[in-house]
Design an enzyme around this catalytic site. Structure first.
Site, short mmCIF file in Angstrom:
data_model
loop_
_atom_site.label_atom_id
_atom_site.label_comp_id
_atom_site.label_asym_id
_atom_site.label_seq_id
_atom_site.Cartn_x
_atom_site.Cartn_y
_atom_site.Cartn_z
N GLU A 1 0.81 -1.23 0.00
CA GLU A 1 0.00 0.00 0.00
C GLU A 1 0.83 1.27 0.00
O GLU A 1 0.50 2.25 -0.66
CB GLU A 1 -0.96 0.00 1.19
N HIS B 1 -13.28 -4.84 8.60
CA HIS B 1 -12.91 -3.81 7.63
C HIS B 1 -13.90 -2.65 7.60
O HIS B 1 -14.07 -2.00 6.58
CB HIS B 1 -12.80 -4.38 6.22
C1 LIG Z 1 -2.45 -4.40 4.33
C2 LIG Z 1 -3.52 -5.22 3.71
N1 LIG Z 1 -3.72 -5.13 2.37
C3 LIG Z 1 -4.69 -5.85 1.78
C4 LIG Z 1 -5.49 -6.68 2.52
C5 LIG Z 1 -6.63 -7.46 1.86
N2 LIG Z 1 -6.30 -8.87 1.81
C6 LIG Z 1 -6.77 -9.74 2.73
S1 LIG Z 1 -6.18 -11.26 2.51
C7 LIG Z 1 -5.28 -10.79 1.17
C8 LIG Z 1 -4.40 -11.77 0.47
C9 LIG Z 1 -3.23 -12.12 1.32
O1 LIG Z 1 -2.38 -12.95 0.61
P1 LIG Z 1 -1.29 -13.83 1.35
O2 LIG Z 1 -0.51 -13.01 2.29
O3 LIG Z 1 -0.51 -14.54 0.30
O4 LIG Z 1 -2.14 -14.85 2.21
P2 LIG Z 1 -3.25 -15.89 1.71
O5 LIG Z 1 -4.54 -15.15 1.71
O6 LIG Z 1 -2.85 -16.37 0.36
O7 LIG Z 1 -3.25 -16.96 2.71
C10 LIG Z 1 -5.46 -9.45 0.90
C11 LIG Z 1 -4.85 -8.72 -0.21
C12 LIG Z 1 -5.26 -6.73 3.91
N3 LIG Z 1 -6.03 -7.48 4.73
N4 LIG Z 1 -4.27 -6.00 4.48
#
Ligand SMILES: Cc1ncc(C[n+]2csc(CCOP(=O)(O)OP(=O)(O)O)c2C)c(N)n1
Lengths: 326, 322
Positions: free
Chosen positions: A61, A128
């Site tokens: 971000e 959120h």
């Molecule tokens: C700082 C932030 N940016 C975006 C999000 C929205 N978001 C929630 S889960 C996710 C994907 C996360 O990917 P990863 O770290 O690879 O974990 P996974 O969900 O694949 O287990 C996103 C973008 C968030 N919660 N926090």
């Protein structure tokens, strides 16, 4: 005219502006044609404009906001979606410390035409819901839009995309896929800094944005049955704030109820309240009530989350509090 | 090192339980299930001391907290926002965990914060000088946040006793790892911070457990942090309602063959530790236990308004001075 949801209206606004202005591009996580953005907040844009204009980013971000600022300085007009307002803090230093200051500190040589999109608000999503609007609204140099209906959402988005300054654009999740509304097809904007009287009245002025404006309208309806005539003013953008329209209304009603979905502490609407008191107290009697989120972190369980925030009932109670006693 | 039968049996109990937990909770709206990633979770957090801390990735967090001793019914009540949960319904129990089990979760929805915070817990452990260790995990998507890079560098500079585990499931929402990371492995990032970076087959729970345990030993000995890239695959959608139709069919099929539960079962049978019937019995028991915990949690009451606590904003200021 067509009947659009809030989400469809926002996207239509973006789409029309992107067609009109080649300089606009959109950064965000999962906004491409596969996922179409969280809650379909970018639906169809990836398919229509392709990956050079609808650009998916890693989860970064701070870099996203910083890159948006840089591209804006270099002649583009970026949109950066941070998915949820909860993540605003991650982009806050480039936005608030640098971008917000550039026009003033460069003595009017450099401007930052940048739109930051965020979802927020108590609604269908689990969590959120935080808006942290005070973080961005308290720094001079950033504009903040908080529309309450599809027509305003599209018009404000178009205004934001034509604005030469950073604009944070709040999209409420409870309104997002909610009621449809007639939205003009011809080109129109809703200027930032122009409030609208959503319902006219003479006994009390209720000021509220977004979901709270919708709640205030319901409250006004209910109060009408009790013989209280409430005027509902929706500022539509909290920065710049159309103090004048509110002042005119309160000069007439002498009663002001300010409703915020956020905490009263540091709430931008509290500034408005102070300005109104400054301007209008001292003439005839003036009554003011504020309704806001309980001053704690937002509780999670649905009954707690509901009870912690304002609703039609707490709004009508506040109105009665300042109308009955006089 | 060939693992003994006891270790294999313990790991199997947990992986089987994790599978049932993730599958059943994955039916609740808005849940982010970790079906297929149980090998990483179990391998990461098995065999630690009670006094160590963990900060698990949100996907698989309940299994991790349960491994630390948290009660299943109360954890699930947290997902549902029930008053019987550890926070009485104040926090999202799907991602926030009871810290009384030395288990840090997410007090907001902001990814990356636990990376910074768990680094601070490791700093305290290092200052305490009692060989305490922190094991934290996060997604590969999360490793693109500044929090990851700043934490790893800080931990390396101060030689902190922490193990960073990337639960690398190939996707961050719909974004593929090969789109969002241009190094071959998340482990490669360790080099930039001057710490060991190790890539492990995350679906091989034994390999996973052994890799983590040697990193933990290193941390305990005061030799500093390690980064482990635990490669796995997200069998579930991003959350319950995600159709997950963007995963290529053959990619998915090849990973289904490497399912951590299947691999472990095959191993237990091949080594003659357990028969198929015994393995199935354990799965059935796990299913009964978790089905009951869910039913109980669902029947638990919602919090009443006394839990709102409008004045419960600060800890009593001077309590600790006396
Ligand atoms: C700082 C932030 N940016 C975006 C999000 C929205 N978001 C929630 S889960 C996710 C994907 C996360 O990917 P990863 O770290 O690879 O974990 P996974 O969900 O694949 O287990 C996103 C973008 C968030 N919660 N926090």
């Amino acid at each position: 005219m067509s009947q659009l949801t809030f989400q469809e209206a926002v996207i239509q606004g973006i789409s029309e502006e992107m067609e009109r202005d080649e300089r606009i591009f959109h950064l965000g996580q999962d906004i491409g044609p596969i996922y179409n953005g969280a809650m379909h907040s970018a639906k169809g844009l990836g398919a229509k404009f392709g990956p050079r204009r609808i650009i998916q980013t890693p989860i970064s971000e701070s870099a996203m906001v910083g890159a948006g600022i840089g591209a804006a300085l270099a002649g583009r007009r970026p949109i950066v979606q941070l998915m949820f307002a909860e993540f605003l803090g991650l982009g806050l230093t480039p936005l608030a410390c640098d971008a917000a200051a550039m026009w003033y500190k460069s003595d009017g040589t450099v401007s930052v035409p940048l739109v930051i999109r965020v979802l927020y608000g108590a609604g269908p999503h689990r969590g959120h819901s935080e808006d942290y609007q005070a973080w961005v609204a308290s720094v001079p140099g950033i504009k903040v839009a908080m529309p309450s209906c599809p027509r305003d959402a599209k018009g404000l988005m178009k205004a934001a995309l034509r604005d030469n300054n950073p604009v944070v654009f709040f999209e409420h999740m409870a309104l997002y896929h909610g009621a449809r509304q007639e939205v003009p097809e011809e080109d129109y904007v809703v200027p930032l800094g122009e409030a609208e009287i959503k319902s006219e009245g003479s006994d009390v002025t209720i000021v509220a944005t977004a979901l709270m404006a919708q709640q205030a309208l319901k409250a006004a309806e209910q109060l009408r049955g009790e013989g209280i005539s409430a005027e509902v003013v929706d500022p539509r953008s909290i920065v710049p704030m159309d103090i004048e329209t509110v002042r005119r209304s309160v000069a007439k009603t002498r009663r002001l109820v300010v409703v915020s979905e956020s905490w009263k502490t540091g709430d931008p609407l509290s500034d408005l309240t102070a300005s109104i008191a400054e301007d209008l107290a001292g003439n005839a009697p003036l009554k003011i009530a504020r309704v806001g989120l309980q001053n704690t972190p937002r509780p999670f369980a649905m009954p707690l989350a509901r009870a912690a925030m304002p609703n039609v009932q707490t709004i009508t109670e506040a109105v009665r509090r300042i109308t009955e006693s006089s | 090192m060939t693992p003994d039968a006891n270790l294999l049996t313990s790991l199997y109990h947990l992986v089987a339980k994790g599978r049932v937990l993730e599958s059943l909770l994955g039916k609740l709206p808005g849940f982010h299930p970790g079906v297929g990633e149980e090998g990483v979770v179990v391998g990461a957090f098995f065999g630690l001391k009670d006094s160590d801390y963990i900060a698990p990735h949100y996907r698989g967090a309940l299994l991790a907290a349960h491994m630390r001793g948290a009660d299943l019914r109360r954890l699930i009540a947290g997902v549902l926002g029930k008053v019987t949960s550890y926070s009485r319904g104040r926090v999202r129990g799907d991602i926030c965990l009871p810290l009384q089990f030395n288990t840090l979760g997410m007090f907001s929805g902001v990814l990356g914060n636990p990376l910074n915070i768990s680094t601070g817990i490791a700093l305290a452990a290092s200052l305490d000088g009692k060989q305490g260790v922190v094991v934290t995990s996060f997604g590969e998507g999360t490793s693109n946040l500044g929090a990851f890079h700043e934490s790893l560098n800080l931990a390396a500079c101060l030689a902190l006793p922490i193990v960073y585990i990337c639960q690398n499931n190939g996707y961050a929402m719909s974004t593929r790892t090969d789109y969002a990371l241009k190094c071959a492995s998340v482990a490669d990032r360790a080099q930039g911070y001057g710490m060991p970076g190790i890539r492990v087959e995350g679906n091989d729970v034994v390999a996973m457990h052994q890799a983590v345990q040697s990193a933990v030993a290193r941390a305990r000995a005061g030799e500093g942090p390690t980064l482990i890239d635990a490669v796995t695959y997200r069998i579930s959608g991003h959350y319950s309602a995600d159709p997950n139709d963007y995963q290529p069919k053959d990619e998915r099929a090849s990973w289904l063959k490497k399912d951590p539960l299947l691999l472990l079962k095959a191993r237990l049978q091949a080594q003659g530790v357990m028969t198929e019937a015994q393995l199935n019995e354990i799965e059935k028991a796990a299913e009964a236990e978790i089905t009951q915990a869910i039913a109980e949690a669902q029947a638990d009451p919602d919090p009443g308004l006394e839990v709102l606590g409008p004045d419960d904003l600060y800890s009593p200021v001077l309590e600790r001075v006396a």
